[in-house]
Design an enzyme around this catalytic site. Structure first.
Site, short mmCIF file in Angstrom:
data_model
loop_
_atom_site.label_atom_id
_atom_site.label_comp_id
_atom_site.label_asym_id
_atom_site.label_seq_id
_atom_site.Cartn_x
_atom_site.Cartn_y
_atom_site.Cartn_z
N ARG A 126 0.81 -1.24 0.00
CA ARG A 126 0.00 0.00 0.00
C ARG A 126 0.84 1.27 0.00
NH1 ARG A 126 -3.73 -2.57 3.68
NH2 ARG A 126 -5.32 -3.54 2.37
N LYS A 148 3.04 12.11 -11.07
CA LYS A 148 2.12 11.32 -11.92
C LYS A 148 2.80 10.01 -12.25
CE LYS A 148 -0.69 14.63 -14.47
NZ LYS A 148 -0.99 15.14 -15.82
N GLU A 190 9.71 19.25 -23.95
CA GLU A 190 9.03 19.67 -22.72
C GLU A 190 9.58 21.02 -22.23
OE1 GLU A 190 6.39 18.05 -21.90
OE2 GLU A 190 6.64 15.90 -22.35
N LYS A 232 7.24 23.93 -13.44
CA LYS A 232 6.41 22.76 -13.16
C LYS A 232 6.09 22.65 -11.67
CE LYS A 232 5.28 18.05 -13.93
NZ LYS A 232 5.46 16.84 -14.70
N GLU A 242 -4.57 17.99 -10.81
CA GLU A 242 -5.05 18.45 -12.12
C GLU A 242 -6.55 18.70 -12.19
OE1 GLU A 242 -2.80 16.75 -15.39
OE2 GLU A 242 -4.60 16.86 -16.61
N ARG A 246 -3.02 22.77 -13.63
CA ARG A 246 -2.05 21.74 -14.05
C ARG A 246 -2.32 21.24 -15.47
NH1 ARG A 246 0.80 16.77 -10.66
NH2 ARG A 246 2.02 16.07 -12.43
N ASN A 250 -0.40 20.04 -20.28
CA ASN A 250 -0.71 19.09 -21.34
C ASN A 250 -0.70 19.72 -22.73
OD1 ASN A 250 -1.09 16.88 -19.63
ND2 ASN A 250 -3.14 17.61 -19.10
N HIS A 253 -0.07 17.69 -25.75
CA HIS A 253 -0.15 16.27 -25.36
C HIS A 253 -1.44 15.59 -25.82
CE1 HIS A 253 3.36 17.35 -23.12
NE2 HIS A 253 3.49 16.17 -22.57
N HIS A 257 -0.43 12.36 -27.60
CA HIS A 257 -0.74 11.02 -27.08
C HIS A 257 -1.46 10.18 -28.14
CE1 HIS A 257 -0.47 12.18 -22.54
NE2 HIS A 257 0.70 11.97 -23.07
N HIS A 271 8.14 9.97 -27.23
CA HIS A 271 7.19 10.88 -26.58
C HIS A 271 7.44 12.35 -26.98
CE1 HIS A 271 4.38 12.37 -23.63
NE2 HIS A 271 5.32 13.17 -23.13
N1 LIG Z 1 4.85 11.47 -15.20
C1 LIG Z 1 4.88 12.56 -15.92
O1 LIG Z 1 4.51 13.65 -15.45
C2 LIG Z 1 5.40 12.51 -17.32
C3 LIG Z 1 5.70 13.69 -18.00
C4 LIG Z 1 6.25 13.61 -19.28
C5 LIG Z 1 6.48 12.36 -19.87
N2 LIG Z 1 6.16 11.23 -19.16
C6 LIG Z 1 6.41 9.91 -19.74
O2 LIG Z 1 7.82 9.76 -19.91
C7 LIG Z 1 8.05 8.79 -20.93
C8 LIG Z 1 9.15 9.27 -21.83
O3 LIG Z 1 10.32 9.44 -21.07
P1 LIG Z 1 11.78 9.34 -21.73
O4 LIG Z 1 11.80 10.11 -22.98
O5 LIG Z 1 12.74 9.62 -20.68
O6 LIG Z 1 11.81 7.82 -22.21
P2 LIG Z 1 12.61 6.53 -21.72
O7 LIG Z 1 12.52 6.34 -20.28
O8 LIG Z 1 12.11 5.44 -22.60
O9 LIG Z 1 14.11 6.87 -22.11
C9 LIG Z 1 14.49 6.95 -23.46
C10 LIG Z 1 15.62 5.97 -23.79
O10 LIG Z 1 16.82 6.47 -23.24
C11 LIG Z 1 17.48 5.46 -22.48
N3 LIG Z 1 18.24 6.15 -21.45
C12 LIG Z 1 17.79 6.70 -20.31
N4 LIG Z 1 18.77 7.36 -19.67
C13 LIG Z 1 19.88 7.21 -20.41
C14 LIG Z 1 21.21 7.66 -20.29
N5 LIG Z 1 21.58 8.48 -19.31
N6 LIG Z 1 22.09 7.30 -21.25
C15 LIG Z 1 21.72 6.52 -22.29
N7 LIG Z 1 20.48 6.08 -22.47
C16 LIG Z 1 19.56 6.41 -21.54
C17 LIG Z 1 16.37 4.56 -22.00
O11 LIG Z 1 16.84 3.27 -21.72
C18 LIG Z 1 15.43 4.57 -23.20
O12 LIG Z 1 15.85 3.63 -24.14
C19 LIG Z 1 6.74 8.60 -21.64
O13 LIG Z 1 6.19 7.37 -21.27
C20 LIG Z 1 5.86 9.72 -21.12
O14 LIG Z 1 4.51 9.38 -21.10
C21 LIG Z 1 5.63 11.29 -17.92
#
Ligand SMILES: NC(=O)c1ccc[n+]([C@@H]2O[C@H](COP(=O)([O-])OP(=O)(O)OC[C@H]3O[C@@H](n4cnc5c(N)ncnc54)[C@H](O)[C@@H]3O)[C@@H](O)[C@H]2O)c1
Length: 371
Positions: A126, A148, A190, A232, A242, A246, A250, A253, A257, A271
Site C-alpha cells: 500500500r 504522476k 518539454e 512545473k 489536475e 495543471r 498538457n 499532449h 498522445h 514521446h
Molecule cells: N509522469 C509525468 O509527469 C510525465 C511527463 C512527461 C512524460 N512522461 C512519460 O515519460 C516517458 C518518456 O520518457 P523518456 O523520454 O525519458 O523515455 P525513456 O525512459 O524510454 O528513455 C528513453 C531511452 O533512453 C534510455 N536512457 C535513459 N537514460 C539514459 C542515459 N543516461 N544514457 C543513455 N540512455 C539512456 C532509455 O533506456 C530509453 O531507451 C513517456 O512514457 C511519457 O509518457 C511522464
C-alpha cells in the site's frame, strides 16, 4: 577543493512536500540528498537495461553510498515496458525478496522507468517511499517532478496510474552524457513547452540558447532544467491532482498522445517527438480558431528548424485519417461528456484550456492540416 554548485527547489505539497536537487555529479554523494536516509531497512534500485549498461559505473557509485543491503531489478527499456505485464512482474519479484514498508526504492532512468516505478511504489504494501533519479533530459525537466505515475492501455497513453509523490528528486546532469541526440531533442520538447505555456522571456532565451542545451553546455543546461522544474513545481504545488491549472502542462499532449497510440508506442516516434507535432498542431489550431496570430506558428517552426528538430507528421511517416484522429482523441483523460478539451495559446506564455463543443470544427481543421 571547488564547492559543488547545487540548486534546490521545493515542491510544496504540505506533508508530501519534497526537494528537487539539480547539479553535476550529485550521484557521487547521493545519500546527502535523501531525507532520513539512515532510517530505511532496504534499498531497492530499479532501472532499465540500457541505463544499466550506459550508467553502470554511476550505478555502482550509487550503491557504494549505502552500507545496507541493496536489491536491484532491471527491466527492458522502451515505452512498451509501461505495461501491466512489467508492473506485475516487478511487484512479484520485489515481494519475493520479503521487503517491508520501511524499504526505499531508487528509480534510476527516464520517464518510462519513473512512471512505472512510481506506480509500483504506490502499490507495494500500500505504498513505500521512492526517490526519482532521472537520467534523460525529458525526465529531468518533466516526468520526475509532480508525482504522476502510469502505465499505458491499449486504449491510450497513461490511462492507468496514480498520483504518488517521491520523497526527493535528484537531478545529476552528468548522467545525460551518454544520451543520444534523438533523446536529448525529445527532452527539449518539454522545455520548449514550459516557455510556450508560461514564460515568454524563457522562450526568447531558448531562441538564443537552445543549441547549447543540446550540446550539453553545463551552465545553459542547468539553467534550462532549473527554469523548467521551477515552472512545473509551482504549477504542481497549486494543483497537484489536475483539477485546474495543471492541465496547461498538457499543451501538445492531447494530439501527441493520440499519435503515440496510433504508432503502437513503437520506435517510429518517441514521446517528445509526438509532443513537437502535438504542439505544432495545437498552435495551428489556436490560430485556426482565431485565438492567435499565425506569426506564432512561424516562430515555432523557425526555432525548431534552426535546431534541426522535426515537427510535422510527414517527417515521421505517420499517416492518420481525420476520423481515426478524432476517435483516438476521445480516449484522452481530459475528455468530459465526450467533449474534447485542448490547451491552446493566445500568445507565447499565455495558455488556456478550451473545450470543443462541435466536432465538425475539428474535422474541418484536420482536413486542412493533417500533413
Ligand atoms: N509522469 C509525468 O509527469 C510525465 C511527463 C512527461 C512524460 N512522461 C512519460 O515519460 C516517458 C518518456 O520518457 P523518456 O523520454 O525519458 O523515455 P525513456 O525512459 O524510454 O528513455 C528513453 C531511452 O533512453 C534510455 N536512457 C535513459 N537514460 C539514459 C542515459 N543516461 N544514457 C543513455 N540512455 C539512456 C532509455 O533506456 C530509453 O531507451 C513517456 O512514457 C511519457 O509518457 C511522464
Amino acid at each position: 577543493m571547488a564547492m559543488k554548485k547545487i540548486n534546490t527547489l521545493n515542491v510544496k505539497l504540505k506533508d508530501r512536500s519534497y526537494p528537487i536537487f539539480i547539479g553535476k555529479n550529485l550521484i557521487e554523494n547521493i545519500n546527502l540528498y535523501i531525507p532520513e536516509v539512515n532510517n530505511f531497512s532496504k534499498i531497492i534500485i530499479i532501472t532499465d537495461k540500457t541505463v544499466y549498461k550506459n550508467l553502470n559505473k554511476k550505478i555502482k557509485t550509487v550503491e557504494s553510498n549505502f552500507s545496507k543491503k541493496i536489491l536491484k531489478f532491471i527491466v527492458p527499456q522502451g515505452e512498451k515496458t509501461k505495461s501491466f505485464f512489467y508492473l506485475e512482474s516487478l511487484v512479484e519479484k520485489i515481494l519475493k525478496k520479503k521487503i517491508d514498508r520501511n524499504s526505499l526504492i531508487l528509480c534510476i532512468g527516464g520517464g518510462v522507468i519513473g512512471d512505472l516505478v512510481g506506480l509500483v511504489s504506490s502499490l507495494l504494501l500500500r505504498g513505500i517511499k521512492f526517490v526519482q533519479i532521472p537520467t534523460t533530459l525529458l525526465a529531468q525537466v518533466d516526468s520526475s517532478v509532480g508525482g504522476k505515475t502510469s502505465i499505458n492501455s491499449k486504449f491510450g497513453k497513461n490511462l492507468i496510474g496514480s498520483f504518488n509523490q517521491p520523497i526527493s528528486v535528484i537531478i545529476s546532469t552528468d548522467t545525460l552524457q551518454t544520451l543520444d541526440m534523438r533523446q536529448l531533442k525529445s527532452g527539449y520538447a518539454e522545455i520548449l513547452k514550459y516557455s510556450l505555456i508560461k514564460n515568454k522571456v524563457f522562450f526568447l532565451w531558448l531562441q538564443k540558447n537552445g543549441e547549447k542545451i543540446l550540446s550539453l553546455n553545463n551552465n545553459v543546461l542547468s539553467h534550462s532544467i532549473m527554469t523548467s522544474c521551477s515552472i512545473k513545481s509551482k504549477i504542481v504545488s497549486l494543483d497537484e491532482k489536475e483539477y485546474g491549472i495543471r492541465e496547461l502542462l498538457n499543451f501538445g499532449h492531447t494530439f501527441g498522445h493520440a499519435l503515440e497510440l496510433v504508432s503502437g508506442y513503437s520506435k517510429k516516434i518517441n514521446h517528445g517527438e509526438a509532443i513537437f507535432i502535438g504542439m505544432f498542431l495545437a498552435l495551428k489550431f489556436s490560430c485556426f480558431l482565431g485565438f492567435c496570430d499565425s506569426k506564432l506558428v512561424k516562430l515555432y517552426s523557425d526555432h525548431l528548424e534552426n535546431l534541426g528538430i522535426l515537427y510535422k507528421l510527414k517527417d515521421y511517416n505517420i499517416s492518420i485519417t481525420t476520423k481515426k484522429f478524432i476517435e483516438l482523441l476521445k480516449y484522452d483523460k481530459k475528455v468530459k461528456a465526450n467533449k474534447i478539451k485542448f490547451i491552446l495559446l493566445k500568445d507565447i506564455g499565455k495558455s488556456f484550456s478550451y473545450t470543443i463543443e462541435d466536432e465538425k470544427i475539428l474535422s474541418k481543421f484536420f482536413k486542412e492540416n493533417l500533413e
